[in-house]
Motif scaffolding. Sequence first.
Motif, PDB file in Angstrom:
ATOM      1  N   VAL A  16      44.605  35.923  33.833  1.00  0.00           N
ATOM      2  CA  VAL A  16      43.703  36.459  34.704  1.00  0.00           C
ATOM      3  C   VAL A  16      42.081  36.547  33.912  1.00  0.00           C
ATOM      4  O   VAL A  16      41.686  36.372  33.506  1.00  0.00           O
ATOM      5  N   LEU A  17      43.049  37.747  33.989  1.00  0.00           N
ATOM      6  CA  LEU A  17      41.079  39.083  33.497  1.00  0.00           C
ATOM      7  C   LEU A  17      41.635  39.574  32.277  1.00  0.00           C
ATOM      8  O   LEU A  17      40.265  39.513  31.790  1.00  0.00           O
ATOM      9  N   ILE A  34      34.557  40.932  47.899  1.00  0.00           N
ATOM     10  CA  ILE A  34      35.437  39.991  48.794  1.00  0.00           C
ATOM     11  C   ILE A  34      35.882  40.812  50.072  1.00  0.00           C
ATOM     12  O   ILE A  34      35.794  39.844  51.418  1.00  0.00           O
ATOM     13  N   ASP A  35      36.391  41.477  49.604  1.00  0.00           N
ATOM     14  CA  ASP A  35      36.783  42.649  50.421  1.00  0.00           C
ATOM     15  C   ASP A  35      36.502  43.824  51.720  1.00  0.00           C
ATOM     16  O   ASP A  35      36.661  44.366  52.219  1.00  0.00           O
ATOM     17  N   TYR A  88      39.911  33.000  40.515  1.00  0.00           N
ATOM     18  CA  TYR A  88      40.382  34.560  40.433  1.00  0.00           C
ATOM     19  C   TYR A  88      39.397  35.838  40.803  1.00  0.00           C
ATOM     20  O   TYR A  88      38.447  36.351  40.386  1.00  0.00           O
ATOM     21  N   TYR A  89      40.709  36.526  41.143  1.00  0.00           N
ATOM     22  CA  TYR A  89      40.049  38.026  41.703  1.00  0.00           C
ATOM     23  C   TYR A  89      40.564  39.011  41.997  1.00  0.00           C
ATOM     24  O   TYR A  89      41.895  38.816  42.447  1.00  0.00           O
ATOM     25  N   TYR A 106      43.005  46.919  41.547  1.00  0.00           N
ATOM     26  CA  TYR A 106      41.904  46.383  40.313  1.00  0.00           C
ATOM     27  C   TYR A 106      43.275  45.327  40.086  1.00  0.00           C
ATOM     28  O   TYR A 106      43.227  45.014  38.725  1.00  0.00           O
ATOM     29  N   GLN A 107      44.685  46.180  40.702  1.00  0.00           N
ATOM     30  CA  GLN A 107      46.161  45.638  40.336  1.00  0.00           C
ATOM     31  C   GLN A 107      46.792  44.222  40.282  1.00  0.00           C
ATOM     32  O   GLN A 107      47.434  43.901  40.207  1.00  0.00           O
TER      33      GLN A 107
END
Length: 513
Positions: free
Chosen positions: A315-316, A330-331, A349-350, A357-358
């Motif tokens: 993803v990242l 988003i949160d 993906y986020y 950010y884990q």
Amino acid sequence: MKTLRTTCWLLFFCLITYHYAVSDIKPAFVHSIIIDINDYSYTNSPLIVFDESNHKFKLWASGDNSLMYKEAANIDHLEAVEWQLDVNNVYDGLSNVIKFNHHYYLYYSGYQSKEKTERTGIIVAESKNGIYYNDLHILNIVSNKTDLHSPSVVHAPDGYFYMMFSEQTEKGFNTHIFRSTNPIFPKETTVHVKTFLQSSSTLGSTHLDMAYNIGRNEFVLTANVSETNQFRVKLIHLDDDFKIKKFSYFSSEDNLSFQGNVSPLKNMEGHISPYTYDNRNLIAFIACGSYTHVGYIKYFIFSDEDPTNIENKLVLNIALPGDVPLKGDIDGDSKNDIILYRPSHCDWYYQLSTENYQQTKQVLWGIPNDIPFVFDYNGDHKDEIITWRPINGCWYIRYKGSFEDGEYDIIHWGYHNDIPVPGDYDQDGKVELAFWRPENGTWYILYEGLWPNCKYEKIQWGSSIDFPLAGFDFNNDGKVDLNFWRVSDFSQYINFRDGDKQVINISYQRVKE
């Protein structure tokens, strides 16, 4: 002009978003098994399982009118073993074999007779030795028998048998999951569990396989999303309610063309069977490939010892060419989260700032050619994942969950030639849906309601040679300003909408090469 607008649109995304390094997961090993140089048809939906009762690897492959079978103590030795052939029945699309109470159950889609006069959809064939199947059971759990494909069965730890298959309809493929206490799935003991509508877009493929990962206590769907010169599978991880909780990918460069179903190495209950090599538990995928009309069965072996690490890498730490990074919260903690949209598979993906950010989360939202956005539409101080669909002019606003069972809105506002320009145009803390129409240079802003019973505003600002820029508040009054870029004079035109219609013309000098 269309090319120019597309270039400007991509440039706009690049100016306001982030960039990630490009990487990918590579297999630890790749092996191939030659099926038959003279007969490519037997590479249709191959299946390799590990029978724990006699510690043998067993390979089934179906053709247009027969089933072929091999077994060996080592997966690499399958290539040298002679085929055993069952010619008693006609098989079209072998998908799965399981073993229960010393009987083998083979699941396939096809015809009941050799004459191919009646297509029955899905058939369960029963055998005592796993080679010759004579006792046929025709499934009668859905009304439509004519277009059912790729059945896959798992005997889960809860004692139930779960079957997944695809149904072709006029609107595309739907994927169903049923449950029964009996491996032949009689109608009286079979219960519907889940349906994924439009599985080609919601799951990424119509070529699907189902297995159970007992190490993680989860069902996993395997989708073949291979591309030219690349073997690629997408794992869809499901929770206890068969809702999608995350995705993961495995890929490898290859010169073969891979079509049809891809399945992980399983045991005789449909559970993922770890492939042990050099004291490591690896995951193997079996696929059929072709090159210049020669058929092969290949298996690809990947490391799956640290799924969290694989998830993060996929993803990242990788952004494939064509991925779109986006900015949003988003949160709802007033901090930007890390968001990436992958247009090739419509995956988002986020990672959330509230989780440091884990944790990487994934959601499938949209179809190819949708335009992605992240903004707060309902004013709850949390940004929504949103796409605008040019082919129908609709906005797809996701609040939570998936397209099948989540909370979302679909709002029609715009047409296929329009350009979306959402923003907070009235200082109410919510983003309005808006578009700019090139043919008349007019902005259309939707404040509330649905067309035609809605409150909206249209403002002429620009012409067909211009390109609108969305989401900018130049004078910090809390309202988005109308502005566009005019390529012909390298100028930006801004309308502050503050009553006197003040316009500022900002000219930029061309940079000499």
